[in-house]
Structures are given as C-alpha cells and as structure tokens.
Design a protein around this motif. Sequence first.
Motif, PDB file in Angstrom:
ATOM      1  N   ILE A 195       1.177  -1.443  -0.506  1.00  0.00           N
ATOM      2  CA  ILE A 195       0.471   0.079  -0.297  1.00  0.00           C
ATOM      3  C   ILE A 195       0.722   1.415  -0.432  1.00  0.00           C
ATOM      4  CG2 ILE A 195      -1.869  -1.391   1.064  1.00  0.00           C
ATOM      5  CD1 ILE A 195      -0.822  -0.204   4.038  1.00  0.00           C
ATOM      6  N   LEU A 196       0.163   1.998  -0.836  1.00  0.00           N
ATOM      7  CA  LEU A 196       1.541   3.273  -0.503  1.00  0.00           C
ATOM      8  C   LEU A 196       0.341   4.917  -0.058  1.00  0.00           C
ATOM      9  CD1 LEU A 196       3.504   5.664  -1.848  1.00  0.00           C
ATOM     10  CD2 LEU A 196       2.026   5.828  -4.007  1.00  0.00           C
ATOM     11  N   LEU A 197       1.310   5.073   0.710  1.00  0.00           N
ATOM     12  CA  LEU A 197       0.117   5.821   2.283  1.00  0.00           C
ATOM     13  C   LEU A 197       0.835   6.866   2.021  1.00  0.00           C
ATOM     14  CD1 LEU A 197       1.051   3.651   5.007  1.00  0.00           C
ATOM     15  CD2 LEU A 197      -1.206   4.192   3.545  1.00  0.00           C
ATOM     16  N   GLN A 198      -0.152   7.937   2.292  1.00  0.00           N
ATOM     17  CA  GLN A 198       0.493   9.570   2.438  1.00  0.00           C
ATOM     18  C   GLN A 198       0.306  10.480   3.036  1.00  0.00           C
ATOM     19  OE1 GLN A 198      -0.890  11.478  -1.204  1.00  0.00           O
ATOM     20  NE2 GLN A 198      -0.548  14.134  -1.132  1.00  0.00           N
ATOM     21  N   GLY A 199       0.992  10.901   3.950  1.00  0.00           N
ATOM     22  CA  GLY A 199       0.593  11.636   5.425  1.00  0.00           C
ATOM     23  C   GLY A 199       0.343  12.903   5.062  1.00  0.00           C
ATOM     24  N   ASN A 200       1.070  14.179   5.799  1.00  0.00           N
ATOM     25  CA  ASN A 200       0.863  15.773   5.745  1.00  0.00           C
ATOM     26  C   ASN A 200       1.693  16.116   5.078  1.00  0.00           C
ATOM     27  OD1 ASN A 200      -1.999  15.349   7.726  1.00  0.00           O
ATOM     28  ND2 ASN A 200      -0.320  15.988   9.537  1.00  0.00           N
ATOM     29  N   THR A 201       3.136  16.002   5.080  1.00  0.00           N
ATOM     30  CA  THR A 201       3.970  16.238   4.021  1.00  0.00           C
ATOM     31  C   THR A 201       5.019  15.030   3.374  1.00  0.00           C
ATOM     32  OG1 THR A 201       5.770  16.503   6.564  1.00  0.00           O
ATOM     33  CG2 THR A 201       4.290  18.299   5.911  1.00  0.00           C
ATOM     34  N   LYS A 202       4.682  14.113   3.430  1.00  0.00           N
ATOM     35  CA  LYS A 202       5.376  12.660   3.272  1.00  0.00           C
ATOM     36  C   LYS A 202       4.287  11.659   2.327  1.00  0.00           C
ATOM     37  CE  LYS A 202       6.107  10.901   7.804  1.00  0.00           C
ATOM     38  NZ  LYS A 202       7.502  10.913   8.322  1.00  0.00           N
ATOM     39  N   ALA A 203       5.498  10.795   1.785  1.00  0.00           N
ATOM     40  CA  ALA A 203       4.833   9.925   1.498  1.00  0.00           C
ATOM     41  C   ALA A 203       5.531   8.709   1.468  1.00  0.00           C
ATOM     42  CB  ALA A 203       4.329   9.670  -0.017  1.00  0.00           C
ATOM     43  N   TRP A 204       5.069   6.932   2.152  1.00  0.00           N
ATOM     44  CA  TRP A 204       6.197   5.966   1.892  1.00  0.00           C
ATOM     45  C   TRP A 204       5.206   5.159   1.461  1.00  0.00           C
ATOM     46  CZ3 TRP A 204       3.494   8.582   5.691  1.00  0.00           C
ATOM     47  CH2 TRP A 204       2.234   8.265   6.626  1.00  0.00           C
ATOM     48  N   LEU A 205       5.763   4.099   1.578  1.00  0.00           N
ATOM     49  CA  LEU A 205       5.337   2.100   1.248  1.00  0.00           C
ATOM     50  C   LEU A 205       5.271   1.676   2.322  1.00  0.00           C
ATOM     51  CD1 LEU A 205       3.827   0.877  -0.747  1.00  0.00           C
ATOM     52  CD2 LEU A 205       6.922   0.352  -2.119  1.00  0.00           C
ATOM     53  N   GLU A 206       4.420   0.889   2.204  1.00  0.00           N
ATOM     54  CA  GLU A 206       4.676  -0.623   2.959  1.00  0.00           C
ATOM     55  C   GLU A 206       4.216  -1.698   2.608  1.00  0.00           C
ATOM     56  OE1 GLU A 206       2.373   0.804   6.132  1.00  0.00           O
ATOM     57  OE2 GLU A 206       3.669   1.952   7.006  1.00  0.00           O
ATOM     58  N   ILE A 207       5.022  -2.743   2.840  1.00  0.00           N
ATOM     59  CA  ILE A 207       5.059  -4.063   2.472  1.00  0.00           C
ATOM     60  C   ILE A 207       4.154  -5.091   3.179  1.00  0.00           C
ATOM     61  CG2 ILE A 207       6.136  -6.040   0.596  1.00  0.00           C
ATOM     62  CD1 ILE A 207       5.385  -2.857  -0.800  1.00  0.00           C
ATOM     63  N   TYR A 208       3.439  -5.570   3.450  1.00  0.00           N
ATOM     64  CA  TYR A 208       2.704  -6.689   4.563  1.00  0.00           C
ATOM     65  C   TYR A 208       3.106  -7.967   3.700  1.00  0.00           C
ATOM     66  CZ  TYR A 208       1.074  -2.688   6.530  1.00  0.00           C
ATOM     67  OH  TYR A 208       0.446  -1.876   7.499  1.00  0.00           O
ATOM     68  N   GLN A 209       3.424  -8.807   4.633  1.00  0.00           N
ATOM     69  CA  GLN A 209       3.611 -10.198   4.268  1.00  0.00           C
ATOM     70  C   GLN A 209       2.160 -11.025   5.081  1.00  0.00           C
ATOM     71  OE1 GLN A 209       6.735 -12.712   5.597  1.00  0.00           O
ATOM     72  NE2 GLN A 209       6.147 -14.600   4.316  1.00  0.00           N
ATOM     73  N   LEU A 210       1.225 -12.014   4.057  1.00  0.00           N
ATOM     74  CA  LEU A 210      -0.014 -12.116   4.780  1.00  0.00           C
ATOM     75  C   LEU A 210       0.140 -13.529   4.595  1.00  0.00           C
ATOM     76  CD1 LEU A 210      -2.413 -10.727   2.080  1.00  0.00           C
ATOM     77  CD2 LEU A 210      -1.391 -10.076   3.610  1.00  0.00           C
ATOM     78  N   PRO A 211      -0.092 -14.007   5.812  1.00  0.00           N
ATOM     79  CA  PRO A 211       0.038 -15.444   6.337  1.00  0.00           C
ATOM     80  C   PRO A 211      -1.482 -16.336   5.918  1.00  0.00           C
ATOM     81  CG  PRO A 211      -0.775 -14.217   8.181  1.00  0.00           C
ATOM     82  CD  PRO A 211      -0.787 -13.255   7.356  1.00  0.00           C
ATOM     83  N   LYS A 212      -1.138 -16.485   4.995  1.00  0.00           N
ATOM     84  CA  LYS A 212      -2.378 -17.262   3.826  1.00  0.00           C
ATOM     85  C   LYS A 212      -2.097 -18.633   4.485  1.00  0.00           C
ATOM     86  CE  LYS A 212      -0.764 -18.832  -0.467  1.00  0.00           C
ATOM     87  NZ  LYS A 212      -0.663 -18.460  -1.868  1.00  0.00           N
ATOM     88  N   ASP A 213      -0.987 -19.164   4.783  1.00  0.00           N
ATOM     89  CA  ASP A 213      -1.715 -20.657   4.270  1.00  0.00           C
ATOM     90  C   ASP A 213      -1.777 -21.043   6.353  1.00  0.00           C
ATOM     91  OD1 ASP A 213      -0.215 -21.086   2.806  1.00  0.00           O
ATOM     92  OD2 ASP A 213       2.275 -21.224   3.233  1.00  0.00           O
ATOM     93  N   SER A 214      -1.531 -19.856   7.600  1.00  0.00           N
ATOM     94  CA  SER A 214      -2.518 -19.695   8.155  1.00  0.00           C
ATOM     95  C   SER A 214      -3.631 -19.769   8.658  1.00  0.00           C
ATOM     96  CB  SER A 214      -1.809 -19.216   8.908  1.00  0.00           C
ATOM     97  OG  SER A 214      -1.978 -18.210   8.801  1.00  0.00           O
TER      98      SER A 214
END
Length: 453
Positions: A195-214
Amino acid sequence: VNTRKHPLGIPPPSEKDWPKDEEDFFLLDPDRERDALPQPFRMINKLVMQVFESAMEIIERREMLQEAQKRKVQPEKCFPTAEFQVTERANCLAVSGKYVFVGLSEGLAAFNTCDFKDVCAWDAAKTEICAIRALDLGNECHVLLAVDEMGLVWLFCFHKESFLLVKILNEVEDVSQRSTCLEEVLSSGGDYAGILLQGNTKAWLEIYQLPKDSWLTEMEKNAGAAEGLACSERGSSCLSKAGTFLLQELPVSAIQADVELDLPVLLLTVRPPKPITGTSFKGPLDALKEVDDDSMLGLGYNHLIKDSQWELQEAIFCSTYREYLEAEGMTKEEIPRHATFHFLLPSRILMGPEMEVQPDIPAGIGVHWDGNHNFCLYLLNHSPKGKADSDVMPDVVWPCAAPIACSAVSSCSRYLALAGEDATITIWDKHLGYPLSVTAILEERFIRSIHFL
C-alpha cells in the motif's frame, strides 16, 4: 416529263450560305446566354445555381461517409444476461473466482456469478468503499483490500460466503498522524500486499506479508461454523424477479464468524530518496568504506562534493541560463509524493547464490518515484523481527538517463519496460540484467502509461 441528265449531288458549301447574324455562334459560351436576361432574373438564376451546387456537395459528402461507414467493421452489441440492483450506490468492483465484490456507499457486497444471486453484505463501519482489490487464495477463500473514503485500508478474508475483517492496515490512534492510501496492490498468489500511503508532508510504501497458509488452515477448522452463520440469514436476503436481484442488508452478527486470523506482518517500509546534499566524508577513504558496505551504491549519495561546490555550480548555472529560467519559472526540488511499484518473481538479479526461493512467489519489489531517475529493487527476504519502519536501502539500483514516467512488468515477470520523461522506452530482461531494446518516440510526447500485451 422532266428527266435529270446528271446524277443528284451535294453542292459544295460556301460562305454565302452562312447566316449573317450568327457568324460567331460556335465561339460563344452557353452560360452567357443567361446574361441577356433582365436583372431580377439573372440574380434569381445565380442564387438557384448556388443552392443546387451546395446541395450536390452535401449529397456527395454524405455518400462518401456512408461508404466509409459500410467498410468499417461493425462491433457486436452485447446485452447483459443478468442485472444486480443494490440499495446503495456502487463505486467499484473486483472479480475473484466465482464472486463479484462491489464497493457501496455503505460497506461491501458479494455476488455469485454462478446463480446470479447476492451472497452477503458487510456494513458494520457504515463507511463508503472507493476501491477494491481481490484475489483467490484457493479452497473458496479470497483476500480483499478495500479503501474507504477516509483513505483507510481494510483487509478482509472472504470464506464460505462470509466477510471476516482481519485488520485496518493504516489505522492510528492519533488522528493528526492519519495517512491516506493512494494505491494498493496484491501480489500474484496472495503472499504479499503493498500500500502506498501519504501523510501531511511525506509519502511512503509499506509491504506486508500475508499469512495465507495459516488463514486457510484456520478456515478449514471453522468451516462448519462459518457456513452455518452465513446460511442462516441468507434465505431472506435475496428477492429475484425477471433476472433482477435486490440486495438486502444482513445483520453484522450473522456475517462475522467467531474466527481469529493471524495478522499480516509488516516486512519493510520504503521511503522516497532524499535529496543529494554536500558530502559528510572527510576524505576518499571514508567514501570507499561506504562502497564496501553496499549501503549507498547507486543512489548518488557516495560522493566528495562539498556544499560550497554545489552552491557555486548552481550560481554558474543560473547566471548562464537566466533568461530561460525566468521564462519558465524557477521550481525547487520537492520530495516525491507518488510511487509506482511491482512485485517481481525470482531472477538472477534478485536472488543470491545461497537464497532458497520458490519460482511462483515474489522475491522482491521494484519501485520508482515520480521525477526520479533510479529504478530501485528491494528483496523481500527481510526478517520480520527487524525494524520495518526504518529506512531501507535498495538492494539493486538501475539508473536511467531521464526521470522515469511510468513502468510495466510482463505477466511472466521477466521483462521490465521503463518509459522516461524524454519519450524513450527501454525493455529490460530482468533475468539477465541487460536492455533488449530502446525505442525513442520521434515527436516530443509525454508517456503516461505503458502495458505488455
């Protein structure tokens, strides 16, 4: 009786036989005969002729258009086989397997494409869903990323015709620190989410690992309970009439089963590159140490240019091209606020000699920020125990001659297309690491999107 002594013959022509008043009749223009008419009739004749000529031009033009239309391939008209009518306004939809997920002005709805009936709805938060990403995990389990009107990202797991809320990925307690989602992407197979997120003065990218097997294991254990809760309320939720189905609201207690799913793990946070400033090294030896550490290679930070040299170079540039800068206006370099990223399958560039990877699971991501020349590659084998919110340096950097405008990855994830702001398209072989072709658009055009067919 008078008899002819000589045979009958045609007498030779002579000028005496010509009429005296029409000596030049063969040299006259037939249209000039109308000039002998009185003045009102000449004007009327001229107007009538203009009307006829204009009419003939219109007729010829229409005939040409009709002929061209007949030569065109007529597209086949398709009509809907079924219609789903919902009580709220539909904003977006996503297809996964045999289900169609629709984002409404209040919540989510799921439809079955086999029997054209509504399955269930979720409206616990009374929020408007603006974007949806869905992916089939197998065993009748689907993962969904839904973005609401406030920019919050809702992670759902859809199993046995029921919605299960896993987590709100960018939820924070402090409202002033809230961030909005600009883009959400699910990797093929559902192993990762970005997900690409944007705050008040900056932006960043977060990568999550999904536990699909569990998730799949937990869903199988609670399949009976979840199916019973979903079927108990679905009988009175569907009204069908002449192929049109009306979606009714379902109680929230009947939608969410008593299932606890593992939360996704934040692997890494990618931030935009910092502006290049003066060096902090005291000498070349300190710069070489950073090169050996591979922490700054390729980004342009590892240099020996001082702040005074930057200022002198900028002053010389501004004085030399002052008239051009004044005409276009001076623009200061800003921190990028948007990025494009792709999940990449394993290749020789993304995996080392001792890395154990699976061919169908992404091994890294490729990111480029707006106005930046570098295409950065990050590995996804980071340990979840580390600090995911710390600044992560790219593992591989591909510099380009011009800022990258857009990019695309082929379905096999081997070929990468980079389009620069100078209207140049480069096709890279990601497995071997060298460009296959470079195409320059002759006219100065700005490329906004690029796709593999």
